[in-house]
Scaffold this active site. Structure first.
Site, PDB file in Angstrom:
ATOM      1  N   ASP A  16       0.831  -1.545  -0.055  1.00 47.09           N
ATOM      2  CA  ASP A  16      -0.346   0.099  -0.423  1.00 47.09           C
ATOM      3  C   ASP A  16       0.806   1.136  -0.157  1.00 47.09           C
ATOM      4  O   ASP A  16       2.477   0.868   0.736  1.00 47.09           O
ATOM      5  CB  ASP A  16      -0.795  -0.035   0.983  1.00 47.09           C
ATOM      6  N   ASP A  34      -6.897  -1.707  -4.762  1.00 44.75           N
ATOM      7  CA  ASP A  34      -8.414  -1.396  -3.577  1.00 44.75           C
ATOM      8  C   ASP A  34      -8.859  -0.253  -3.784  1.00 44.75           C
ATOM      9  O   ASP A  34     -10.291  -0.455  -4.131  1.00 44.75           O
ATOM     10  CB  ASP A  34      -7.380  -0.496  -2.200  1.00 44.75           C
TER      11      ASP A  34
END
Length: 171
Positions: free
Chosen positions: A123, A141
């Site tokens: 991330d 995401d």
């Protein structure tokens, strides 16, 4: 008669491929250029920060001991397979729903590859306000969230259009 790939939602599968490659290329760039927790401030509310997510959304089950990696792998494969079957059965003209399914598939497969290769998801998108940070996320995401929102939107609109068309009919 079954739909051909050109007539079915599979015609839109290129979106899943595009999301997958954009996600994987961005993550490879982060891995090659950032140390863990390294952060670059880009805007007064946005950082580019490399973190690892061993769980799912908002680090759900991140400290579960490792079994969650396989649970999320099964979920990603299952949902991607189910959505692909649904794409095959629906018309290519259902733009919103086809886009939604392919966004979710591309995102799910992008995060799946991370879990299988690294044991975690990379991330790096970090929004914040003052000292409060939203959980970091990535392109996969984002695609999953946008796809889910489109599915929900379509569900509300589909129900409304059916209701509207039946209200005009005299009994």
């Amino acid at each position: 008669m079954p739909l051909t790939w050109k007539d079915s939602g599979l015609r839109w599968y290129w979106v899943a491929v595009l999301v997958f490659f954009a996600d994987q290329l961005s993550k490879q760039w982060v891995l090659a250029n950032f140390d863990l927790y390294e952060s670059v401030n880009l805007l007064p509310f946005f950082n580019f920060t490399y973190v690892r997510n061993y769980g799912a959304a908002f680090s759900f089950l991140s400290d579960a001991g490792g079994w969650q990696r396989w649970l999320f792998t099964i979920v990603a494969v299952g949902f991607s397979t189910l959505l692909t079957v649904w794409l095959r059965k629906q018309s290519a003209s259902l733009l919103k729903l086809n886009l939604a399914y392919t966004l979710v598939i591309g995102g799910a497969l992008g995060n799946l590859v991370d879990r299988l290769m690294h044991g975690f998801v990379v991330d790096f998108i970090d929004f914040f306000w003052g000292k409060s940070h939203y959980p970091a996320f990535n392109i996969a995401d984002s695609a999953i969230c946008i796809g889910a929102a489109l599915i929900i939107w379509d569900a509300f609109l589909s129900g409304k259009s059916e209701t509207d068309s039946t209200e005009g009919v005299k009994k």
